[in-house]
Write a protein that holds these residues in place. Structure first.
Motif, short mmCIF file in Angstrom:
data_model
loop_
_atom_site.label_atom_id
_atom_site.label_comp_id
_atom_site.label_asym_id
_atom_site.label_seq_id
_atom_site.Cartn_x
_atom_site.Cartn_y
_atom_site.Cartn_z
N SER A 23 -6.88 8.05 -5.56
CA SER A 23 -6.80 6.58 -5.64
C SER A 23 -7.93 5.98 -6.48
O SER A 23 -7.89 4.79 -6.81
N THR B 236 -5.81 -1.94 -9.09
CA THR B 236 -4.36 -1.91 -8.98
C THR B 236 -3.93 -1.86 -7.52
O THR B 236 -4.25 -0.92 -6.80
N GLY B 237 -3.24 -2.89 -7.06
CA GLY B 237 -2.68 -2.91 -5.71
C GLY B 237 -3.70 -3.18 -4.61
O GLY B 237 -4.91 -3.15 -4.82
N THR B 238 -3.18 -3.43 -3.42
CA THR B 238 -4.03 -3.58 -2.23
C THR B 238 -4.36 -2.19 -1.69
O THR B 238 -3.83 -1.17 -2.15
N ALA C 292 -3.52 -0.86 1.16
CA ALA C 292 -2.31 -0.26 1.74
C ALA C 292 -1.38 0.24 0.64
O ALA C 292 -0.77 1.32 0.77
N GLU C 293 -1.27 -0.52 -0.44
CA GLU C 293 -0.41 -0.10 -1.55
C GLU C 293 -0.96 1.14 -2.24
O GLU C 293 -0.20 2.01 -2.67
N ARG C 294 -2.29 1.21 -2.33
CA ARG C 294 -2.89 2.39 -2.95
C ARG C 294 -2.67 3.63 -2.09
O ARG C 294 -2.40 4.72 -2.62
N ALA D 293 -0.17 4.19 -0.10
CA ALA D 293 1.24 4.54 -0.28
C ALA D 293 1.46 5.23 -1.62
O ALA D 293 2.22 6.21 -1.72
N ALA D 294 0.78 4.73 -2.65
CA ALA D 294 0.93 5.32 -3.98
C ALA D 294 0.37 6.74 -4.02
O ALA D 294 0.96 7.63 -4.65
N GLU E 123 2.75 9.12 -2.36
CA GLU E 123 3.89 9.37 -3.24
C GLU E 123 3.50 10.34 -4.36
O GLU E 123 4.28 11.24 -4.72
#
Length: 330
Positions: free
Chosen positions: A118, A126-128, A130-132, A134-135, A138
């Motif tokens: 991350s 890039t992103g919050t 939580a979004e990081r 999840a990324a 993935e």
């Protein structure tokens, strides 16, 4: 013909040779890369091969501005990246990433896998959080790792798994170009094949363009669309992969390919090795004219007087040798 994503023209990189008690004096230089030009088509892979010290990794680091070349141009997607500064250079770094040779050395042992993968997302905001997370999960799944291992440390993984982590980190910002700096040379042969197949599938899935740096000609043949052969800082031959392996034109390329074993015992016995004499000259004091002439089996007087230019020997097949001619390998 596919549009070129990357065009390199007349690239030079010199390093000062320092001396003295505090390494302050510089009277000589090492010409690590000397007048190198090539291009890579979008979505394709160019293999860059040569002996250790030939300048392959230096080129890779110049292409993403980890080091700055002495002169030349690097055109990426229509922009000369050597002119970029500040925010423009920062934005460019989203587009080009690198996978290093030794995953153990390139991964911070104090950071978890989640933090390592991350990190590019954090740096580029890039992103919050939580979004990081999840990324990252993935990405780990994409490279064949268990996303539940996000809180583990690098030492808890095998060498092949650590290299997959490095690949996931390089993919985090969805770059267009990835420099693969000998990414499988430190891995077992069976693991090498897995990582190469992963890189191949990722290229198809994400439309990636690769510069694949290696010294193993078998690996390069497996993954590359075009191949460039380096010797002592210069390109000596470039061609599409199949023509280059079938009919090498430069004596150095012919010698390298003659050393590759083939699985057919009868064919292997019928082949003859091309053995080079002597050692690679020092890049501090390279030979005049053709840099390969001190080891070349077909050297002539003109080789010491004139440097050979890359010229088209066959359609799309370029070679830097005064006496180059195709030599089909059985």
């Amino acid at each position: 013909m596919t549009e070129a994503l990357l065009k390199v023209s007349n690239l030079h990189k010199d390093f000062a040779v320092t001396s003295g008690l505090f390494q302050r004096f510089s009277k000589r230089k090492v010409s690590a890369v000397n007048d190198v030009s090539f291009s890579i088509e979008r979505g394709k892979t160019m293999g860059l091969v040569g002996e250790s010290g030939s300048g392959k990794s230096t080129i890779g680091r110049c292409l993403i501005r980890l080091i700055n070349p002495t002169s030349g141009t690097i055109d990426f997607n229509g922009i000369d990246i050597l002119t970029l500064k500040g925010e423009d250079l920062f934005r460019f770094r989203r587009e080009a990433q690198i996978v290093f040779q030794d995953p153990q050395a390139s991964l911070n042992p104090r950071m978890t896998i989640g933090e390592l993968v991350s990190e590019p997302l954090v740096i580029h905001k890039t992103g919050t959080k939580a979004e990081r997370i999840a990324a990252v999960k993935e990405l780990l799944e994409t490279v064949g790792l268990n996303p539940e291992h996000i809180n583990r440390y690098p030492h808890e993984f095998s060498g092949g798994q650590r290299q997959r982590i490095g690949i996931a980190r390089a993919l985090a910002l969805r770059p267009k170009l990835i420099i693969c700096d000998e990414p499988v040379s430190a891995l077992d042969v069976s693991i090498q094949a897995q990582v190469l197949n992963l890189l191949d599938s990722l290229q198809t899935e994400f439309g990636l363009t690769y510069l694949f740096i290696a010294h193993d000609l078998g690996v390069v043949q497996h993954i590359s669309d075009t191949v460039a052969v380096m010797y002592l800082g210069t390109l000596v031959e470039t061609a599409d992969v199949d023509p280059l392996y079938a009919t090498p034109c430069h004596p150095y390329t012919q010698s390298l390919l003659s050393a590759i074993p083939v699985p057919d015992p009868e064919m292997q016995r019928s082949r003859s090795r091309i053995l080079l004499q002597g050692e690679v000259p020092s890049p501090i004091d390279p030979p005049s004219g053709c840099r390969f002439r001190t080891r070349c089996p077909i050297v002539k007087d003109v080789c010491s007087a004139e440097r050979p230019e890359l010229r088209e020997i066959l359609p799309g097949h370029f070679c830097a040798c005064h006496f180059a001619k195709p030599n089909p390998l059985s």
